[in-house]
Design an enzyme around this catalytic site. Structure first.
Site, PDB file in Angstrom:
ATOM      1  N   PRO A  69     -16.994  -3.286   1.041  1.00 22.69           N
ATOM      2  CA  PRO A  69     -18.411  -3.596   1.283  1.00 22.69           C
ATOM      3  C   PRO A  69     -19.365  -2.746   0.458  1.00 22.69           C
ATOM      4  CG  PRO A  69     -17.485  -2.332   3.105  1.00 22.69           C
ATOM      5  CD  PRO A  69     -16.334  -2.715   2.226  1.00 22.69           C
ATOM      6  N   LEU A  70     -18.888  -1.619  -0.062  1.00 23.73           N
ATOM      7  CA  LEU A  70     -19.721  -0.769  -0.927  1.00 23.73           C
ATOM      8  C   LEU A  70     -19.292  -0.879  -2.388  1.00 23.73           C
ATOM      9  CD1 LEU A  70     -20.016   2.436   1.301  1.00 23.73           C
ATOM     10  CD2 LEU A  70     -21.598   0.495   1.119  1.00 23.73           C
TER      11      LEU A  70
ATOM     12  N   GLY B  11     -16.413  -0.396  -3.946  1.00 29.62           N
ATOM     13  CA  GLY B  11     -15.665   0.752  -4.439  1.00 29.62           C
ATOM     14  C   GLY B  11     -16.454   2.043  -4.485  1.00 29.62           C
ATOM     15  N   GLY B  12     -17.560   2.107  -3.720  1.00 28.11           N
ATOM     16  CA  GLY B  12     -18.386   3.306  -3.709  1.00 28.11           C
ATOM     17  C   GLY B  12     -19.647   3.189  -4.525  1.00 28.11           C
ATOM     18  N   LEU B  13     -19.802   2.088  -5.269  1.00 28.99           N
ATOM     19  CA  LEU B  13     -20.990   1.913  -6.111  1.00 28.99           C
ATOM     20  C   LEU B  13     -22.270   1.972  -5.284  1.00 28.99           C
ATOM     21  CD1 LEU B  13     -22.037   1.086  -9.025  1.00 28.99           C
ATOM     22  CD2 LEU B  13     -22.083  -1.252  -8.129  1.00 28.99           C
ATOM     23  N   LEU B  14     -22.215   1.433  -4.055  1.00 29.69           N
ATOM     24  CA  LEU B  14     -23.402   1.349  -3.212  1.00 29.69           C
ATOM     25  C   LEU B  14     -23.463   2.482  -2.193  1.00 29.69           C
ATOM     26  CD1 LEU B  14     -23.245  -2.512  -2.610  1.00 29.69           C
ATOM     27  CD2 LEU B  14     -24.682  -1.288  -4.249  1.00 29.69           C
ATOM     28  N   GLY B  15     -22.643   3.482  -2.385  1.00 32.89           N
ATOM     29  CA  GLY B  15     -22.591   4.588  -1.441  1.00 32.89           C
ATOM     30  C   GLY B  15     -23.313   5.835  -1.909  1.00 32.89           C
ATOM     31  N   GLY B  16     -24.275   5.673  -2.802  1.00 26.47           N
ATOM     32  CA  GLY B  16     -24.990   6.838  -3.326  1.00 26.47           C
ATOM     33  C   GLY B  16     -24.294   7.460  -4.517  1.00 26.47           C
TER      34      GLY B  16
ATOM     35  N   TYR C  20       0.827  -1.204   0.000  1.00 24.99           N
ATOM     36  CA  TYR C  20       0.000   0.000   0.000  1.00 24.99           C
ATOM     37  C   TYR C  20       0.865   1.259   0.000  1.00 24.99           C
ATOM     38  CZ  TYR C  20      -4.217  -2.736   1.138  1.00 24.99           C
ATOM     39  OH  TYR C  20      -5.272  -3.610   1.131  1.00 24.99           O
TER      40      TYR C  20
END
Length: 328
Positions: free
Chosen positions: A212-213, A215-220, A53
């Site tokens: 869990p989202l 990559g942000g797809l499920l974060g609005g 990282y």
């Protein structure tokens, strides 16, 4: 903050883990330190990183950022559970990657130096390396545990049968073996339900969920795109998935709005509600992202919403573990 045991161990970890993949390139060091301060203040004690990282700056940079944060207040080291990873390439050399005994031991020593600590709480194999025999892998890991440099060993991105073969080899050596598996899992990515999650539960592994989202797809993401506030969700995995799942995501955001809930809270709460999940990894860029994720811990999703989510994002086959999910 809710804490729970990591798999079959006595180690207690927060149900949200602070992922550090954004530290370096997306989150500069001063803000990264503030995020870790804020997370610890809110009860998040599991910090997840990897030796690779920080690659946007240079590989190893993120471990150094975490290490300097730990050094600023030495008492923190006893307050947090530090998890890092080994296996991905750190250089161009033939032996600078994989799970050979040589690389495992050398990479651990290097991570300890970058982190500025005497021990790693959970040392995770970043990916399976089927060219390395389990006898070799466990010989190296057992050595590090015996030396006090590693407390527990985990896996990441393993298949279910990789978990089984790893545990069988560890049992032959009377070793504790794996205590955790870290995998990608979300409403969009439900394949771990087939074999990874059943294997983890059968062998007593804690399940740590990254992305869990998705990559942000499920974060609005659609709302953020309309307001021009989409950052991570406008690129990478989320952007590619949006092309395929655009109509479903739009229906998902409407469903969340109908229940008066933020999409990011719903997506994270759904993951945390799944059997066998120990913690969800969040990759915040702001303190507000941390506070928003904490809301998921208090969110009990109603059955009507859960049923609708299964319609929008159906499980594989008939649902549940393989092979039953395939039977007709």
């Amino acid at each position: 903050m809710i804490h729970t045991q990591l798999g079959r161990t006595g180690l207690r970890v927060s149900r949200l883990a602070l992922g550090t993949v954004n530290f370096g390139g997306r989150v500069e060091e001063p803000e990264a330190h503030r995020l870790m301060d804020h997370a610890l203040e809110r009860g998040i004690n599991l910090i997840d990183t990897a030796n690779t990282y920080g690659w946007r700056v240079y590989k190893g940079h993120t471990e150094e950022v975490v290490g300097r944060w730990l050094d600023k207040a030495p008492a923190r080291r006893d307050q947090v559970v530090v998890a890092t990873k080994v296996g991905d390439p750190m250089g161009e050399g033939l032996n600078d990657h994989g799970l050979s005994a040589r690389n495992i031991v050398a990479a651990c020593e290097a991570s300890l130096r970058r982190l500025g600590t005497d021990w790693i709480d959970v040392y995770q194999m970043h990916h399976i390396d089927r060219s390395a025999a389990w006898e070799e892998v466990w010989q190296a890991m057992d050595l590090l545990v015996a030396q006090g440099k590693v407390r527990y060993v985990g896996s990441s991105n393993f298949a279910g049968w990789d978990i089984a073969s790893a545990q069988a080899a560890a049992q032959r050596r009377n070793s504790l073996g794996l205590v955790s598996e870290q995998c990608a899992y979300s409403l969009v990515t439900r394949y771990p339900e087939l074999e990874i999650m059943p294997a983890a539960q059968a062998y007593g592994l804690g399940l740590l969920v990254w992305s869990p989202l998705h990559g942000g797809l499920l974060g609005g993401v659609l709302r953020k795109k309309r307001t021009g506030s989409a950052v991570k969700s406008a690129q990478g995995r989320a952007a590619a998935a949006l092309e395929e799942h655009g109509d479903t995501v739009e229906a998902y955001e409407r469903l969340c709005a109908d229940h008066g809930l933020d999409p990011a809270v719903v997506g994270t709460a759904w993951v945390l509600s799944r059997p066998g999940v120990t913690a969800a990894l969040i990759g915040p860029r702001t303190q507000e992202h941390i506070d928003g994720a904490l809301e998921a811990l208090e969110c009990a999703l109603p059955e009507s919403l859960l049923s609708r989510l299964d319609v929008l994002f159906p499980p594989v086959g008939r649902g549940g573990p393989a092979p039953d999910c395939w039977l007709t």
